[in-house]
Design an enzyme around this catalytic site. Structure first.
Site, short mmCIF file in Angstrom:
data_model
loop_
_atom_site.label_atom_id
_atom_site.label_comp_id
_atom_site.label_asym_id
_atom_site.label_seq_id
_atom_site.Cartn_x
_atom_site.Cartn_y
_atom_site.Cartn_z
N ARG A 101 4.03 63.42 -13.43
CA ARG A 101 3.35 63.83 -14.67
C ARG A 101 2.80 65.24 -14.46
O ARG A 101 2.68 65.72 -13.33
CB ARG A 101 2.23 62.87 -15.03
CG ARG A 101 1.21 62.74 -13.96
CD ARG A 101 0.11 61.81 -14.35
NE ARG A 101 -1.00 61.99 -13.40
CZ ARG A 101 -2.21 61.54 -13.57
NH1 ARG A 101 -2.53 60.89 -14.64
NH2 ARG A 101 -3.13 61.76 -12.67
N SER A 137 6.80 67.87 -3.87
CA SER A 137 7.58 67.01 -2.95
C SER A 137 7.34 65.54 -3.25
O SER A 137 6.23 65.13 -3.58
CB SER A 137 7.13 67.25 -1.51
OG SER A 137 7.25 68.59 -1.20
N ARG A 150 32.58 68.79 -4.34
CA ARG A 150 33.65 68.05 -5.00
C ARG A 150 34.36 68.88 -6.07
O ARG A 150 33.91 69.96 -6.45
CB ARG A 150 33.08 66.76 -5.61
CG ARG A 150 32.78 65.68 -4.58
CD ARG A 150 34.03 65.01 -4.05
NE ARG A 150 34.81 64.43 -5.13
CZ ARG A 150 34.71 63.18 -5.56
NH1 ARG A 150 33.87 62.35 -4.98
NH2 ARG A 150 35.47 62.75 -6.55
N LYS A 167 23.69 81.34 -9.94
CA LYS A 167 23.61 82.38 -8.90
C LYS A 167 22.30 82.28 -8.12
O LYS A 167 21.27 81.91 -8.68
CB LYS A 167 23.64 83.76 -9.56
CG LYS A 167 24.93 84.08 -10.27
CD LYS A 167 24.80 85.41 -10.98
CE LYS A 167 26.03 85.68 -11.82
NZ LYS A 167 25.87 86.84 -12.69
N HIS A 193 21.29 65.95 -2.55
CA HIS A 193 22.45 65.34 -3.23
C HIS A 193 22.45 65.78 -4.69
O HIS A 193 21.53 65.44 -5.45
CB HIS A 193 22.37 63.82 -3.14
CG HIS A 193 23.46 63.15 -3.93
ND1 HIS A 193 24.79 63.22 -3.54
CD2 HIS A 193 23.45 62.44 -5.08
CE1 HIS A 193 25.53 62.57 -4.43
NE2 HIS A 193 24.74 62.10 -5.37
N TYR A 239 21.91 52.99 -15.36
CA TYR A 239 21.91 51.52 -15.24
C TYR A 239 22.70 51.03 -14.03
O TYR A 239 23.09 49.88 -13.95
CB TYR A 239 22.42 50.91 -16.55
CG TYR A 239 21.57 51.37 -17.71
CD1 TYR A 239 20.27 50.92 -17.88
CD2 TYR A 239 22.05 52.33 -18.59
CE1 TYR A 239 19.47 51.39 -18.90
CE2 TYR A 239 21.26 52.81 -19.63
CZ TYR A 239 19.98 52.33 -19.77
OH TYR A 239 19.18 52.81 -20.78
#
Lengths: 79, 228
Positions: free
Chosen positions: B203, B183, B86, B111, B120, B144
């Protein structure tokens, strides 16, 4: 608790195995729960309990119970 | 490397686009696309004027990639099929952006990063140098979920950090330099430099050093098995 007993109790707790299964010859191939995650948990618990820090090469060397003990002995752990 | 540009006949290059040399532009790529907003969008309508879109030398844009207006791609950037970048975003030299990755507006990517398939990267995100972002990692910038009017804030990724597949990083969180996120983690708070975090909520489970040592041990064992 002796350092030997502390060592065994940590290994048993992290891997979920019995004390009798903590034999020098055992490797990740013999202990199903010895995964990359439990290996890291083990390393963290040793550092916390025995008050020292491993270097990367030492963590890499610990591919059996025997080699784990050897590395710990280098740091003065009485095993 | 050839200095000649290779541009598919089906690619669309809009006005105000500056192309370097040795660029590969595959089928149905669009460069310099102006953003559109929904007529009922809560945001102001998209601006009319944009800085040029600048494509560095030896950039590869695979089929269907869309690069919006005012994007700067450094030399040797690679965009996989259908990657979408975008407006007002910069991507640093040598960074690889995988197939179907979406990078939202006003984002800075450093870089030599590797952003893998389907990740995303939300708007207003800052990604340092040599960052690894695994497949389908999701970053968010609205705490929110449009229910409360608060400024949006993208996460920040420190140099050399690595985020495993399918992890979610919530708005404004800072992932420290060389930090590792396992993951599937959901990260709700800042992760200090050189730490290993996992779980939901994530954590601390170790350090970067412990992670590297462990990874080397298991990969050596696998290699040993293969060599037998």
């Amino acid at each position: 608790m002796s350092q030997e007993a502390t060592f065994k109790s940590i290994v048993c707790e992290i891997f979920g195995i019995q004390e009798g299964d903590v034999a020098d010859t055992k490797t990740p191939e013999d202990i199903e729960s010895w995964t990359s995650v439990t290996h890291m948990q083990l390393v963290a618990r040793f550092e916390e309990s025995f008050k020292f820090q491993f270097d990367v090469e030492e963590i890499t060397e610990m591919d059996s119970i025997a080699s784990m003990k050897n590395v710990l002995r280098k740091h003065g752990v009485d095993l | 490397m050839s200095e000649q540009n290779t541009i598919s006949r089906t690619a669309t290059i809009k006005e105000n686009v500056k192309l370097g040399k040795g660029i590969i532009i595959q089928d149905f790529v669009v460069i310099g696309k102006r953003p559109e907003r929904a007529k009922i969008s809560l945001f102001a309508q998209a601006p009319r004027e944009f800085k040029p879109t600048v494509i560095g030398d030896y950039v590869t844009m695979c089929a269907g990639a869309i690069v919006y207006a005012a994007v700067e791609l450094g030399n040797n950037v690679f965009l996989g099929d259908y990657a979408s970048i975008r407006e007002n975003t910069t991507v640093g030299e040598g960074t690889i952006i995988g197939r179907n990755v979406t990078v939202e507006c006003n984002t800075r990517i450093g870089k030599e990063c590797k952003i893998q398939t389907g990740a995303h990267i939300t708007a207003d995100c800052i990604v340092g140098d040599k960052v690894f972002i695994g497949p389908e990692v999701c970053t968010t910038n609205d705490s929110y979920m449009a229910l409360v009017d608060v400024p949006m804030e993208g996460p920040v990724f420190g140099d050399g950090c690595a985020v495993g597949a399918n992890s979610t990083i919530v708005p404004g969180v800072r992932i420290g330099k060389n930090a590792v996120i396992a993951s599937g983690s959901v990260v709700f708070q800042n992760v200090p430099d050189e730490e290993f975090w996992m779980g939901n909520p994530a954590r601390k489970e170790g350090t970067y050093k412990q992670f590297i040592g462990t990874a080397k041990m298991f990969s050596a064992m696998k290699k040993g098995k293969k060599d037998q």
